[in-house]
Scaffold this motif. Structure first.
Motif, PDB file in Angstrom:
ATOM      1  N   VAL A   1       1.447  15.952   6.102  1.00 47.22           N
ATOM      2  CA  VAL A   1       0.965  17.530   6.163  1.00 47.22           C
ATOM      3  C   VAL A   1       1.877  18.311   7.290  1.00 47.22           C
ATOM      4  O   VAL A   1       2.056  17.752   8.316  1.00 47.22           O
ATOM      5  CB  VAL A   1      -0.494  17.711   6.714  1.00 47.22           C
ATOM      6  CG1 VAL A   1      -0.713  19.216   6.679  1.00 47.22           C
ATOM      7  CG2 VAL A   1      -1.319  17.053   5.353  1.00 47.22           C
ATOM      8  N   THR A   2       2.328  19.250   6.652  1.00 47.25           N
ATOM      9  CA  THR A   2       3.352  19.722   7.709  1.00 47.25           C
ATOM     10  C   THR A   2       2.700  21.349   7.961  1.00 47.25           C
ATOM     11  O   THR A   2       2.417  22.263   7.050  1.00 47.25           O
ATOM     12  CB  THR A   2       4.932  20.071   6.887  1.00 47.25           C
ATOM     13  OG1 THR A   2       5.325  18.623   6.826  1.00 47.25           O
ATOM     14  CG2 THR A   2       5.544  20.721   7.732  1.00 47.25           C
ATOM     15  N   VAL A   3       2.692  21.914   9.045  1.00 48.93           N
ATOM     16  CA  VAL A   3       2.361  23.112   9.537  1.00 48.93           C
ATOM     17  C   VAL A   3       3.711  24.078   9.999  1.00 48.93           C
ATOM     18  O   VAL A   3       4.279  23.449  10.702  1.00 48.93           O
ATOM     19  CB  VAL A   3       1.348  23.258  10.660  1.00 48.93           C
ATOM     20  CG1 VAL A   3       1.535  22.497  11.844  1.00 48.93           C
ATOM     21  CG2 VAL A   3       0.736  24.673  11.033  1.00 48.93           C
ATOM     22  N   LYS A   4       3.712  25.170   9.482  1.00 52.82           N
ATOM     23  CA  LYS A   4       4.737  26.137   9.952  1.00 52.82           C
ATOM     24  C   LYS A   4       3.924  27.027  10.732  1.00 52.82           C
ATOM     25  O   LYS A   4       2.964  27.741   9.930  1.00 52.82           O
ATOM     26  CB  LYS A   4       5.722  26.626   8.857  1.00 52.82           C
ATOM     27  CG  LYS A   4       6.295  25.650   8.031  1.00 52.82           C
ATOM     28  CD  LYS A   4       7.379  26.147   6.953  1.00 52.82           C
ATOM     29  CE  LYS A   4       8.195  25.123   6.325  1.00 52.82           C
ATOM     30  NZ  LYS A   4       9.020  25.566   5.210  1.00 52.82           N
ATOM     31  N   TRP A   5       4.581  27.388  11.761  1.00 56.26           N
ATOM     32  CA  TRP A   5       3.800  28.328  12.708  1.00 56.26           C
ATOM     33  C   TRP A   5       4.775  29.313  13.156  1.00 56.26           C
ATOM     34  O   TRP A   5       5.997  28.714  13.339  1.00 56.26           O
ATOM     35  CB  TRP A   5       2.760  27.970  13.616  1.00 56.26           C
ATOM     36  CG  TRP A   5       3.285  26.975  14.409  1.00 56.26           C
ATOM     37  CD1 TRP A   5       3.412  25.393  13.948  1.00 56.26           C
ATOM     38  CD2 TRP A   5       3.424  27.035  15.938  1.00 56.26           C
ATOM     39  NE1 TRP A   5       3.794  24.690  15.146  1.00 56.26           N
ATOM     40  CE2 TRP A   5       3.819  25.624  16.365  1.00 56.26           C
ATOM     41  CE3 TRP A   5       3.501  28.107  16.785  1.00 56.26           C
ATOM     42  CZ2 TRP A   5       4.281  25.465  17.547  1.00 56.26           C
ATOM     43  CZ3 TRP A   5       4.009  27.923  18.173  1.00 56.26           C
ATOM     44  CH2 TRP A   5       4.103  26.337  18.599  1.00 56.26           C
ATOM     45  N   SER A   6       4.812  30.476  13.758  1.00 52.47           N
ATOM     46  CA  SER A   6       5.676  31.334  14.407  1.00 52.47           C
ATOM     47  C   SER A   6       5.025  32.146  15.555  1.00 52.47           C
ATOM     48  O   SER A   6       3.818  32.366  15.585  1.00 52.47           O
ATOM     49  CB  SER A   6       6.447  31.897  13.507  1.00 52.47           C
ATOM     50  OG  SER A   6       5.512  32.940  12.681  1.00 52.47           O
ATOM     51  N   VAL A   7       5.858  32.598  16.450  1.00 45.64           N
ATOM     52  CA  VAL A   7       5.594  33.309  17.554  1.00 45.64           C
ATOM     53  C   VAL A   7       6.330  34.703  17.672  1.00 45.64           C
ATOM     54  O   VAL A   7       7.755  34.473  17.632  1.00 45.64           O
ATOM     55  CB  VAL A   7       5.460  32.599  18.960  1.00 45.64           C
ATOM     56  CG1 VAL A   7       5.204  33.391  20.012  1.00 45.64           C
ATOM     57  CG2 VAL A   7       4.731  31.230  18.689  1.00 45.64           C
TER      58      VAL A   7
ATOM     59  N   ILE B   1      -6.543  18.620  13.264  1.00 50.66           N
ATOM     60  CA  ILE B   1      -7.898  17.821  13.198  1.00 50.66           C
ATOM     61  C   ILE B   1      -8.313  17.857  11.629  1.00 50.66           C
ATOM     62  O   ILE B   1      -8.688  18.798  11.137  1.00 50.66           O
ATOM     63  CB  ILE B   1      -8.815  18.378  14.045  1.00 50.66           C
ATOM     64  CG1 ILE B   1      -8.167  18.690  15.345  1.00 50.66           C
ATOM     65  CG2 ILE B   1     -10.207  17.793  14.020  1.00 50.66           C
ATOM     66  CD1 ILE B   1      -9.097  19.221  16.286  1.00 50.66           C
ATOM     67  N   ASP B   2      -8.405  16.477  11.018  1.00 50.01           N
ATOM     68  CA  ASP B   2      -8.863  16.547   9.740  1.00 50.01           C
ATOM     69  C   ASP B   2     -10.307  16.765   9.595  1.00 50.01           C
ATOM     70  O   ASP B   2     -11.029  15.905  10.202  1.00 50.01           O
ATOM     71  CB  ASP B   2      -8.327  15.088   9.292  1.00 50.01           C
ATOM     72  CG  ASP B   2      -9.010  14.725   7.851  1.00 50.01           C
ATOM     73  OD1 ASP B   2      -9.914  15.775   7.410  1.00 50.01           O
ATOM     74  OD2 ASP B   2      -8.819  13.698   7.415  1.00 50.01           O
ATOM     75  N   THR B   3     -10.895  17.903   9.253  1.00 49.26           N
ATOM     76  CA  THR B   3     -12.077  18.493   9.464  1.00 49.26           C
ATOM     77  C   THR B   3     -13.170  17.687   8.511  1.00 49.26           C
ATOM     78  O   THR B   3     -14.229  17.345   8.865  1.00 49.26           O
ATOM     79  CB  THR B   3     -12.366  19.764   9.210  1.00 49.26           C
ATOM     80  OG1 THR B   3     -11.843  20.279   7.902  1.00 49.26           O
ATOM     81  CG2 THR B   3     -11.536  20.653  10.081  1.00 49.26           C
ATOM     82  N   VAL B   4     -12.501  17.105   7.466  1.00 46.14           N
ATOM     83  CA  VAL B   4     -13.415  16.362   6.445  1.00 46.14           C
ATOM     84  C   VAL B   4     -13.739  14.848   7.027  1.00 46.14           C
ATOM     85  O   VAL B   4     -15.140  14.397   6.967  1.00 46.14           O
ATOM     86  CB  VAL B   4     -12.789  16.363   5.145  1.00 46.14           C
ATOM     87  CG1 VAL B   4     -13.378  15.085   4.099  1.00 46.14           C
ATOM     88  CG2 VAL B   4     -12.629  17.579   4.579  1.00 46.14           C
ATOM     89  N   ASN B   5     -12.789  14.259   7.558  1.00 52.79           N
ATOM     90  CA  ASN B   5     -12.779  12.770   7.983  1.00 52.79           C
ATOM     91  C   ASN B   5     -12.940  12.826   9.521  1.00 52.79           C
ATOM     92  O   ASN B   5     -13.069  11.638  10.020  1.00 52.79           O
ATOM     93  CB  ASN B   5     -11.598  12.110   7.379  1.00 52.79           C
ATOM     94  CG  ASN B   5     -11.449  11.850   6.074  1.00 52.79           C
ATOM     95  OD1 ASN B   5     -12.548  11.384   5.492  1.00 52.79           O
ATOM     96  ND2 ASN B   5     -10.438  12.339   5.518  1.00 52.79           N
TER      97      ASN B   5
ATOM     98  N   THR C   1      -8.137  13.084   1.291  1.00 53.10           N
ATOM     99  CA  THR C   1      -9.270  13.973   0.832  1.00 53.10           C
ATOM    100  C   THR C   1      -9.214  15.154   1.790  1.00 53.10           C
ATOM    101  O   THR C   1     -10.489  15.919   1.538  1.00 53.10           O
ATOM    102  CB  THR C   1     -10.508  12.779   1.285  1.00 53.10           C
ATOM    103  OG1 THR C   1     -10.109  12.107   2.487  1.00 53.10           O
ATOM    104  CG2 THR C   1     -10.704  11.541   0.281  1.00 53.10           C
ATOM    105  N   ALA C   2      -8.356  15.034   2.568  1.00 58.41           N
ATOM    106  CA  ALA C   2      -8.418  16.344   3.801  1.00 58.41           C
ATOM    107  C   ALA C   2      -8.246  17.632   2.769  1.00 58.41           C
ATOM    108  O   ALA C   2      -6.803  17.556   2.362  1.00 58.41           O
ATOM    109  CB  ALA C   2      -7.740  15.995   5.125  1.00 58.41           C
TER     110      ALA C   2
ATOM    111  N   GLU D   1      -2.646  23.242   1.431  1.00 56.91           N
ATOM    112  CA  GLU D   1      -2.166  23.236   0.220  1.00 56.91           C
ATOM    113  C   GLU D   1      -1.176  21.957  -0.352  1.00 56.91           C
ATOM    114  O   GLU D   1      -0.835  21.427   0.569  1.00 56.91           O
ATOM    115  CB  GLU D   1      -0.975  24.578   0.144  1.00 56.91           C
ATOM    116  CG  GLU D   1      -1.499  25.797   0.573  1.00 56.91           C
ATOM    117  CD  GLU D   1      -1.006  27.045   0.450  1.00 56.91           C
ATOM    118  OE1 GLU D   1       0.324  26.857  -0.068  1.00 56.91           O
ATOM    119  OE2 GLU D   1      -1.079  27.800   1.262  1.00 56.91           O
ATOM    120  N   THR D   2      -1.161  21.850  -1.495  1.00 58.74           N
ATOM    121  CA  THR D   2      -0.442  20.616  -1.894  1.00 58.74           C
ATOM    122  C   THR D   2       0.818  21.338  -2.622  1.00 58.74           C
ATOM    123  O   THR D   2       0.715  22.104  -3.554  1.00 58.74           O
ATOM    124  CB  THR D   2      -1.256  19.843  -2.978  1.00 58.74           C
ATOM    125  OG1 THR D   2      -2.599  19.432  -2.564  1.00 58.74           O
ATOM    126  CG2 THR D   2      -0.451  18.650  -3.490  1.00 58.74           C
TER     127      THR D   2
END
Length: 446
Positions: A339-345, A380-384, A424-425, A444-445
Motif C-alpha cells: 500500500v502506497t500513500v502519496k502526500w504533499s506539503v 495503521i491497519d484499522t481492520v486488523n 482485508t484492510a 483504493e485498489t
C-alpha cells in the motif's frame, strides 16, 4: 569497496586484482563475511563469467583475483554505438542468463547485475563482480547495495534479495541493451525506486522475440518470475539446457564488438559529457521557464500547486512560527499487499516577502523544509489493528527541488510504501511525525 588493478600472476597471465579498502579488512565481521563470500564465488563454474582465481587477506589487505577479460563493458558499447540488435542481442541474453545459472548453482546471488558489470569479450559476454556486492553487508548498508536503475522491487523495498532479483536485473539489462534505455528510465534514486516498485516498465522497441520473456522476468512478484534456468531454456527453445551447451551457442553466434575497449570507453565518455552539457543547457532554459511561470502565477495572485490532480483524501493546516504548512493526503492505493500513500506539503509563509530562508522547518532536517525524512511515517491497519513501518528509505519525490529558496505556495510531494498489508484492510490511519494523524482513509485498489 576498493581499487581494481591490472596485474600478472606467477605464470605471466593477466588478471584483475581487486583490493578492498584497508579499513574494512581490520573489521572481524568483514573478514568472516569476506572469506565466506569469496569461497562461494570461487565455486562458480567458469561459463560466461570472469571466475575468481584467488582470495584472501595479506598484510591487512583483503583481495580478490579474477580472470582479466579483454573487452569493453556493455554500458560503454551501447553509449558509443547504440542499442544492440540481431544475433548479438540474442547472444547477450543467452550469455548473461548462462552466467546467472552458473552463479545460482553455486548458491551465490549477484545482487548488482548491470551493464557495467558485463564485459563483451571476443568470445561473448562475461559477467563480473558476482557475489562481491554482498560483502558490503558488513557495513550495515544492506538496503542500499546495488544500482537503483536495475534493482528489483523487493530489493528496493528492503526485502530479502534472492536469485529472482538477479533475473529481474537480467531483464532490465537486456531491455537496456536492446533499446538504449533502462526499462524504468533515469533520474534520482528515490524516483527510480518508486517507478520500479509501482510503474510498468517501458519496453518500446525491444525485439519481439525477447519481449515476452523480458516482461515475465520484470514481474513485480518474484515468485512469478522464471528462474535463470527457465530463462535459458526459453531462449534456446529446449528443456534443461546445460550451461556448456549454452556457452557453445553463444560462441557460435557472437560477433565480436568492433574497436578496442579503450577507444569505445573514450567514445562513451565523450558522448556522456556531451549529453551532460546539453542537459545543463536544458536545465538553464527550464529554470528560466519556471521563473517565468512563477512570476506569472504570483502576479496573478495565485499559487503554484504541484500536488496530485483531484480531491485530496484528507488535508489540514499546521501552523508554525512565521509560516503555515498545508498538508494533503493525495492518494492511498494498494497493489497486492503493498500500500502506497502519496502526500504533499505546501509552504505558506506569513512573511510578506514570501521566501523561505534556510532553517529547520519540520524539526527533522537541517537541509530545508521539503527534505523531511519520511522514515517515521506509519500506516495503521484499522481492520486488523496492525501498525506498518515505511519500506522506503527516501520518500521524497522532489529531489530536483533540493537546495532552492522556496516561494509562497510551492509544494513538495512525498510517498511512503508499506508491505505485507493484509488484503482485508479497506481503511487505514496515516501517522506523519510532527504533521499529525490522518484517520479513516479508504484504501483504493489499482
Amino acid at each position: 569497496m576498493g581499487m581494481v588493478y591490472l596485474a600478472n600472476d606467477t605464470s605471466g597471465r593477466r588478471v584483475a586484482l581487486k583490493v578492498m579498502r584497508p579499513e574494512l579488512a581490520t573489521e572481524v565481521n568483514f573478514q568472516r563475511r569476506f572469506q565466506k563470500e569469496a569461497e562461494a564465488a570461487r565455486r562458480v563454474a567458469r561459463f560466461c563469467t570472469a571466475p575468481v582465481l584467488d582470495a584472501g587477506v595479506d598484510n591487512g589487505q583483503a583481495y580478490l583475483v579474477t580472470e582479466y577479460v579483454e573487452g569493453p563493458d556493455l554500458a560503454a558499447v551501447v553509449e558509443a554505438q547504440g542499442p544492440m540488435t540481431g544475433a548479438n542481442l540474442e547472444a547477450l541474453a543467452v550469455g548473461v542468463a548462462t552466467a546467472l545459472v552458473a552463479i545460482h548453482q553455486a548458491d551465490v546471488v549477484h545482487r548488482d547485475l548491470k551493464p557495467s558489470n558485463i564485459l563483451l569479450s571476443p568470445l561473448g559476454p562475461r559477467v563480473i563482480d558476482f557475489g562481491i556486492a554482498q560483502l558490503a553487508d558488513t557495513l550495515g548498508t544492506q538496503s542500499v547495495i546495488g544500482t537503483p536503475t536495475y534493482m528489483s522491487p523487493e530489493h528496493a523495498t528492503g526485502e530479502r534479495v534472492t536469485a529472482a532479483s538477479d533475473v529481474f536485473a537480467w531483464a532490465g539489462v537486456i531491455a537496456y541493451a536492446g533499446t538504449g534505455s533502462p526499462p524504468f528510465g533515469v533520474g534520482g534514486a528515490a524516483e527510480l525506486l518508486y517507478r520500479i516498485v509501482h510503474n510498468t516498465p517501458r519496453l518500446d522497441g525491444l525485439d519481439d522475440r525477447l519481449l515476452p520473456l523480458v516482461e515475465r522476468a520484470l514481474d513485480k512478484d518474484p515468485t512469478r518470475r522464471p528462474t535463470a534456468q527457465q530463462v535459458l531454456d526459453r531462449l534456446l527453445g529446449r528443456e534443461k539446457v546445460a550451461i556448456e551447451t549454452a556457452t557453445e551457442v553463444v560462441s557460435d553466434i557472437w560477433d565480436p564488438v568492433e574497436g578496442p575497449a579503450t577507444s569505445l570507453a573514450a567514445d562513451a565518455l565523450r558522448m556522456r559529457r556531451q549529453r551532460q552539457r546539453w542537459v545543463a543547457a536544458a536545465a538553464v532554459l527550464a529554470a528560466v521557464a519556471v521563473v517565468a511561470v512563477l512570476l506569472a502565477v504570483l502576479r496573478s495572485g495565485g499559487v503554484l500547486d504541484q500536488t496530485t490532480d483531484g480531491d485530496p483524501l484528507a488535508q489540514r493546516v499546521v501552523s508554525r512560527n512565521g509560516y503555515n504548512l498545508h498538508v494533503r493526503i493525495d492518494s492511498l492505493r494498494r497493489a497486492g499487499k503493498t500500500v502506497t500513500v502519496k502526500w504533499s506539503v505546501r509552504y505558506e509563509p506569513t512573511d510578506p516577502a514570501g521566501i523561505w530562508e534556510p532553517g529547520n522547518v519540520f524539526g527533522q532536517s537541517s537541509n530545508g523544509p521539503f527534505q523531511y525524512s519520511t522514515d517515521g511515517v506509519v500506516l495503521i491497519d484499522t481492520v486488523n489493528g496492525v501498525r506498518h513501518a515505511t519500506a522506503n528509505q527516501n520518500g521524497c519525490l522532489c529531489s530536483p527541488l533540493y537546495d532552492k529558496r522556496w516561494k509562497k505556495g510551492e509544494t513538495a510531494p512525498f510517498y511512503n510504501s508499506f508491505t505485507d498489508v493484509q488484503t482485508t484492510a479497506v481503511k487505514a490511519d496515516i501517522d506523519i511525525p510532527s504533521l499529525g494523524l490522518f484517520d479513516g482513509l479508504p484504501i483504493e485498489t489499482e
